[in-house]
Design a protein around this motif. Structure first.
Motif: not given
Lengths: 233, 319
Positions: A71-80, A105-113, A128-132
């Motif tokens: 769910v978080m991934g989809i949210w962030v992907y949409l914002i980007l 998205t995946i990179s931040f979702l997996t705490n990789t960044n 930057q703020v809402l998504a990442l």
């Protein structure tokens, strides 16, 4: 050299103390933060409804992790992808390419960044703020919850409830520390603003545009949550 | 700088309290601390000696400062990089691409092991996976029943532990191999030979270990890099998480076995030493070929060039 030695000594000194306080939090023992945090947490629980069960089985815990991350991934992907038409975009950046957005998205979702882009010229403040920024807390919290559930398991306890663990690792561990260190960074002059980039005249008389943004809070959660610079100031 | 390691280091002590065994926590902490210190020292020595070829030209010994911020200096850069690769932060204050081979070697090794402090929570869990494997190995060696915290380690636990450790090389080596097989189409490698190899492997290792730092110098915002690293990122994160939870679940459901004289104690110096050995050997064996082709070869080549360079200079001056 001296600086390195001092850092090492500080770490050796505070690790046991901080470890003990984390144990207190996750063993459900009372802490001094209870008075402020319990009402906030019960508000959060009312929204996300972590389920009434005290503990989850292994597969339930895994499912909770995977669903919430999806769910978080989809949210962030949409914002980007949609950052071009979203507010908080003072430099009028266009949406991110689909493949770069997916990777980010995946990179931040997996705490990789892992980043395949330059922060200031690709992402708007909203991204930057809402998504990442959001993912930095939740992904670090997810990792921490897994670690705690694992420790509970090997020591013969029940695994616990993922949603409760995630909420508590953010409200009781990640947020307090990053708040304090963000304040310290602010005091030392690191910018925290949603205003437009600053234009300055350099010593040679040229003009230079310096990207600013909400850097301070980002820096502290990123180091704490094992993240990396999005703003390279 | 302290923030980075706050959680992973402290979590070892959190474990000590959960398990009611602070002594073991202290042993584990010292073990990781020792590996970490060795890494810092080796990297720092490498940076301090710097490139013999360059120093010959400069005619003065100076530390390797390429790609570093001079205000930070070589020593702190080495320290910082070893720490951030170890803790899966990946923040850099010097360009890793410009590190001396020894330094690059240690950084990659950190990414491969994933436990020199390790990531949030999951890094500490990896550490315990190594502990469980060591219990199993030593148990087999001395003929005692392998037990960890009074719970028998049996086949499902070992299968899960091995899975956790094997996912990482799979996520790193397979995409690297694919990339290297089609260098013209896919890769954006900017350095020749073994150095280029290290760039590619580092990118995937960093993705799979959820570290994020890049060796840099790689042109990586392309469809291939974006999508293939996604693969490494996802399986490098979620499969170990699933396996870790299942492992913990199956251990928590076991009936504890009472401590007897026949039990292998896990809170002794000897056992901690064995664990250190297991970690280094497993880590080294999995990734040694790639390290040998990349960083170690680069290091040797620098030496060889140094020798030929000297010979040539010698010939020129008729020495």
């Amino acid at each position: 050299m001296l600086q390195i030695a001092v850092t090492l000594i500080i770490i050796v000194a505070i690790a046991p103390i901080f470890g003990a306080s984390m144990a207190q939090v996750f063993l459900g023992k009372p802490t001094f933060l209870d008075r402020f945090l319990t009402p906030i947490e019960s508000l959060i629980y009312r929204v996300i409804r972590p389920g009434s069960q005290e503990t989850m089985t292994g597969w339930e815990y895994i499912r909770a992790i995977l669903y919430s991350n999806l769910v978080m991934g989809i949210w962030v992907y949409l914002i980007l992808i949609l950052q071009g038409i979203l507010p908080l975009n003072p430099t009028n950046l266009a949406g991110v390419n689909w493949d770069l957005a997916l990777h980010t998205t995946i990179s931040f979702l997996t705490n990789t960044n892992q980043q395949h882009y330059a922060g200031e010229t690709t992402l708007s403040y909203a991204s930057q703020v809402l998504a990442l920024g959001f993912l930095m807390f939740t992904s670090a919290g997810t990792g921490l919850s897994v670690g705690i559930a694992f420790i509970r398991g090997v020591t013969g306890r029940n695994l616990g409830n993922f949603y409760v663990d995630l909420t508590q690792s953010i409200t009781r561990i990640l947020l307090p520390i990053s708040l304090i260190s963000a304040l310290l960074l602010l005091l030392s002059g690191v910018p925290e603003t949603l205003a437009n980039p600053v234009t300055v005249t350099t010593l040679e008389g040229n003009t230079q545009i310096i990207a600013v943004g909400s850097v301070a809070h980002f820096e502290s959660i990123k180091q704490l949550g094992e993240m990396v610079a999005v703003f390279s100031v | 700088m302290i923030l980075i390691r706050l959680i992973p280091t402290s979590l070892i002590f959190t474990y000590g309290i959960f398990a009611n065994n602070k002594k073991q926590a202290i042993f584990i902490f010292s073990l990781v601390f020792a590996i970490f210190l060795i890494g810092v020292i080796l990297t720092a020595i490498g940076e301090f000696q710097a490139n013999p070829l360059v120093n010959k030209l400069l005619e003065t010994p100076s530390p390797n400062l390429e790609g570093k911020e001079v205000r930070v200096g070589w020593a702190s850069t080495a320290f910082w990089s070893v720490m951030t690769t170890g803790t899966m932060t990946g923040a850099v204050n010097g360009m890793l691409d410009s590190f001396m081979p020894t330094g690059g070697f240690i950084l990659l090794f950190n990414l491969f092991l994933q436990i020199v402090w390790g990531g949030q929570g999951s890094g500490t869990a990896y550490l315990f996976v190594y502990l469980i494997l060591s219990v199993f190995l030593t148990g087999l060696m001395v003929g005692r029943t392998p037990e960890f915290l009074g719970r028998k380690i049996e086949k499902p636990e070992i299968v899960l532990s091995s899975l956790i450790l094997l996912i990482h090389p799979i996520a790193v080596l397979i995409p690297s191999a694919v990339t290297l097989a089609f260098p013209e189409i896919l890769a954006g490698i900017t350095n020749p030979n073994s150095h280029g190899l290290a760039q590619v492997v580092y990118e995937y290792a960093s993705a799979s270990a959820n570290n994020r730092s890049g060796f840099e110098g790689l042109i990586d915002n392309t469809k291939w890099w974006n999508l293939s690293t996604c693969f490494s990122l996802l399986i490098g994160r979620y499969i170990p998480i699933i396996a870790l939870i299942l492992l913990a679940d199956s251990l928590s459901q076991k009936k504890p076995v009472p401590l007897t004289l026949g039990t292998l104690r896990t809170d002794t110096v000897l056992f901690t030493g064995v664990t250190g050995g297991v970690i280094l050997i497993l880590g080294a064996l999995t990734f040694f070929p790639i390290l040998a082709l990349g960083q170690i070869r680069r290091s040797f080549r620098n030496c060889a060039k140094f020798v030929t360079f000297n010979c040539r200079v010698g010939k020129y001056f008729n020495i």
